[in-house]
Write a protein that holds these residues in place. Structure first.
Motif, short mmCIF file in Angstrom:
data_model
loop_
_atom_site.label_atom_id
_atom_site.label_comp_id
_atom_site.label_asym_id
_atom_site.label_seq_id
_atom_site.Cartn_x
_atom_site.Cartn_y
_atom_site.Cartn_z
N TRP A 187 0.64 -1.58 0.46
CA TRP A 187 -0.15 0.06 -0.43
C TRP A 187 1.27 0.86 -0.09
O TRP A 187 0.61 2.09 -0.41
CB TRP A 187 -1.21 -0.03 1.50
CG TRP A 187 -1.25 1.52 1.33
CD1 TRP A 187 -2.59 2.04 1.24
CD2 TRP A 187 -1.47 2.45 1.92
NE1 TRP A 187 -3.61 2.70 1.11
CE2 TRP A 187 -2.79 3.55 1.87
CE3 TRP A 187 0.18 2.26 3.90
CZ2 TRP A 187 -2.62 4.39 3.09
CZ3 TRP A 187 -0.35 3.97 4.27
CH2 TRP A 187 -1.03 3.98 3.96
N GLN A 237 0.12 3.17 -3.61
CA GLN A 237 -0.44 3.89 -3.52
C GLN A 237 0.11 5.52 -2.65
O GLN A 237 0.15 6.59 -3.50
CB GLN A 237 -1.61 3.60 -2.42
CG GLN A 237 -2.55 5.55 -1.74
CD GLN A 237 -3.57 4.88 -2.19
OE1 GLN A 237 -4.27 3.77 -1.66
NE2 GLN A 237 -4.58 6.27 -0.96
N GLY A 261 -4.41 6.06 -6.82
CA GLY A 261 -5.52 6.39 -7.69
C GLY A 261 -6.84 5.43 -6.53
O GLY A 261 -6.06 4.03 -7.24
N GLN A 262 -8.04 5.85 -7.22
CA GLN A 262 -8.69 4.67 -7.53
C GLN A 262 -9.03 3.25 -8.58
O GLN A 262 -8.34 3.64 -9.55
CB GLN A 262 -10.56 5.28 -7.20
CG GLN A 262 -10.81 5.73 -5.79
CD GLN A 262 -12.36 6.77 -5.71
OE1 GLN A 262 -12.73 6.25 -7.29
NE2 GLN A 262 -12.78 6.45 -4.85
N PRO A 266 -11.01 2.63 -3.67
CA PRO A 266 -9.50 3.43 -3.02
C PRO A 266 -8.94 2.12 -3.19
O PRO A 266 -9.09 1.23 -2.66
CB PRO A 266 -9.86 3.67 -1.58
CG PRO A 266 -11.17 4.06 -0.86
CD PRO A 266 -12.02 3.19 -2.23
N TYR A 311 -14.38 2.23 5.16
CA TYR A 311 -14.01 3.59 4.00
C TYR A 311 -15.45 3.60 3.28
O TYR A 311 -15.41 4.48 1.96
CB TYR A 311 -13.29 2.76 2.67
CG TYR A 311 -11.60 2.64 3.19
CD1 TYR A 311 -11.52 3.75 2.24
CD2 TYR A 311 -11.44 1.91 3.78
CE1 TYR A 311 -9.88 3.98 2.36
CE2 TYR A 311 -9.66 2.41 3.79
CZ TYR A 311 -9.32 3.80 3.39
OH TYR A 311 -7.85 3.60 3.61
#
Length: 266
Positions: free
Chosen positions: A52, A56, A62-63, A68, A137
């Motif tokens: 991650w 990210q 991004g998404q 996410p 989330y």
């Protein structure tokens, strides 16, 4: 010759022994270490955090698929963790339980199942963690999420089928265990786990779809956020189960041909 009915009956009749051995295997795997079985959960969590952070935070991903990146990544990594751990353990099960292999009356055919079930205990925990993080989330379980049961079954089936091949061969060719490890390390990159298969030109996607773990990984994502039923992917579902059955048949033949010689070389 392999028989689904015969295999299922053997597993059902030995269910208590399999469960008992799997629980003991799970406990013994981390016996003697200060944190004990906690290590079974720490390593996958750290791995997810590292990926991650790299993708990210570092690459500013991004998404993906409108969720996410961490959610998209987790839903692919968690089934892979189980497959990797279960395959690695099951491949070496006859070495680890060599004292049982030499017992005439013991059904050694259950040993790969024991190792896979032992790994499955950790997988249950991570499915729960995944559902919790999705909820944090704002992505709550839907009716599609019930498909996780189906895809977990798919993952267990393909892992069992492959493990009978690898565990039988490695008894006579010890280096094969190292080869399996290398293939699994390579497999995480050729399976669309940390990258989206839609990046590949459409006329080449069929190559990646031949990988049975691709079917499971995408299935977890379909269940969690793509909201696609498995029967809507009938061609891929048929391919997966036909391939799994072929591996089962090959594994059955290889195991039956070689098992009579196990005790001679262990």
């Amino acid at each position: 010759m392999f028989s689904v009915k015969g295999f299922s009956k053997e597993i059902y009749n030995s269910r208590k022994m399999i469960t008992s051995l799997a629980i003991n295997d799970f406990k013994m795997k981390y016996a003697g270490s200060f944190l004990g079985i906690t290590w079974a959960f720490i390593q996958p969590i750290v791995t997810i955090l590292v990926y991650w952070a790299v993708f990210q935070v570092g690459f500013r991903s991004g998404q993906v698929e409108k969720v996410p990146f961490i959610l998209w990544l987790m839903s692919g990594l968690i089934p892979w963790f189980f497959h990797y751990e279960a395959m690695t353990s099951a491949t070496n099960c006859f070495f680890e339980y060599s004292y049982l292999v030499k017992k005439v009356l013991f059904k050694i055919s259950i040993l790969p199942i024991v190792k896979i079930l032992s790994s499955f205990f950790v997988h249950i925990f991570f499915i729960a963690v995944m559902l919790l993080i999705f909820a944090i989330y704002g992505e709550y379980p839907t009716i599609y999420s019930i498909q996780l049961i189906y895809y977990v079954g798919c993952l267990i089936a393909i892992t069992i089928a492959l493990s009978y091949i690898t565990s039988s061969i490695v008894v006579f060719f010890k280096d094969f265990g190292q080869i399996v490890g290398i293939v699994l390390q390579f497999g995480i990159w050729v399976t669309p786990i940390m990258w989206n298969y839609k990046m590949v030109p459409e006329n080449w996607r069929w190559v990646f779809k031949m990988n049975p773990i691709y079917y499971v990984v995408e299935g977890y994502r379909d269940a969690m956020f793509n909201h696609v039923w498995f029967w809507e992917k009938m061609n891929e579902s048929l391919w997966f189960w036909n391939l799994t059955l072929i591996y089962f048949v090959i594994g059955s033949i290889v195991y039956k041909k070689l098992k009579m010689h196990f005790s001679d070389v262990l």
